[in-house]
Design a protein around this motif. Structure first.
Motif, PDB file in Angstrom:
ATOM      1  N   GLY A 106       5.990   5.955   9.596  1.00  0.00           N
ATOM      2  CA  GLY A 106       6.639   6.343   8.344  1.00  0.00           C
ATOM      3  C   GLY A 106       7.967   7.024   8.591  1.00  0.00           C
ATOM      4  O   GLY A 106       8.318   7.360   9.720  1.00  0.00           O
ATOM      5  N   THR A 119       1.386  -4.130  11.659  1.00  0.00           N
ATOM      6  CA  THR A 119       0.778  -2.833  11.964  1.00  0.00           C
ATOM      7  C   THR A 119       1.601  -1.737  11.292  1.00  0.00           C
ATOM      8  O   THR A 119       2.819  -1.669  11.499  1.00  0.00           O
ATOM      9  N   PRO A 120       0.963  -0.893  10.462  1.00  0.00           N
ATOM     10  CA  PRO A 120       1.716   0.189   9.807  1.00  0.00           C
ATOM     11  C   PRO A 120       2.339   1.138  10.829  1.00  0.00           C
ATOM     12  O   PRO A 120       1.729   1.460  11.847  1.00  0.00           O
ATOM     13  N   PRO A 162      -3.099  -5.251   6.188  1.00  0.00           N
ATOM     14  CA  PRO A 162      -1.677  -5.079   6.512  1.00  0.00           C
ATOM     15  C   PRO A 162      -1.075  -6.374   7.062  1.00  0.00           C
ATOM     16  O   PRO A 162      -1.730  -7.088   7.827  1.00  0.00           O
ATOM     17  N   ARG A 169       4.822   6.474   4.257  1.00  0.00           N
ATOM     18  CA  ARG A 169       4.101   5.615   5.198  1.00  0.00           C
ATOM     19  C   ARG A 169       3.612   4.339   4.516  1.00  0.00           C
ATOM     20  O   ARG A 169       2.612   3.760   4.917  1.00  0.00           O
ATOM     21  N   SER A 170       4.296   3.908   3.474  1.00  0.00           N
ATOM     22  CA  SER A 170       3.910   2.711   2.736  1.00  0.00           C
ATOM     23  C   SER A 170       4.137   1.476   3.599  1.00  0.00           C
ATOM     24  O   SER A 170       5.001   1.463   4.474  1.00  0.00           O
ATOM     25  N   TYR A 171       3.332   0.426   3.356  1.00  0.00           N
ATOM     26  CA  TYR A 171       3.466  -0.801   4.144  1.00  0.00           C
ATOM     27  C   TYR A 171       2.999  -2.007   3.331  1.00  0.00           C
ATOM     28  O   TYR A 171       2.244  -1.880   2.362  1.00  0.00           O
ATOM     29  N   LYS A 194       0.883  -1.172   0.000  1.00  0.00           N
ATOM     30  CA  LYS A 194       0.000   0.000   0.000  1.00  0.00           C
ATOM     31  C   LYS A 194       0.916   1.215   0.000  1.00  0.00           C
ATOM     32  O   LYS A 194       1.699   1.426   0.935  1.00  0.00           O
TER      33      LYS A 194
END
Length: 75
Positions: A50, A46-47, A43, A32-34, A6
């Protein structure tokens, strides 16, 4: 591997210098991509908050088109 990503990036772009044939662009962006599961889109972890990246690009007008000719990343 059954994973996807994402992409969530927020750019803060500023032109430092602009001339007839040369320009310098500065970009300080938050990434803040994960990773996500490709099937469920959930996900994998947990994101996090960033990270901030700082880069500058030197552009040159070549045959009427602006092109990136150099770049530098700052810590």
């Amino acid at each position: 591997q059954g994973r996807a990503v994402k992409i969530d990036v927020e750019h803060r772009i500023a032109f430092v210098r602009v001339g007839e044939a040369n320009a310098e662009l500065y970009d300080e962006y938050v990434n803040r991509s994960y990773l996500i599961d490709a099937q469920t889109k959930q996900p994998i972890r947990t994101p996090g908050p960033g990270g901030i990246a700082k880069v500058s690009y030197r552009l040159q007008k070549i045959d009427g088109v602006w092109k990136v000719v150099d770049g530098q990343r700052f810590d």
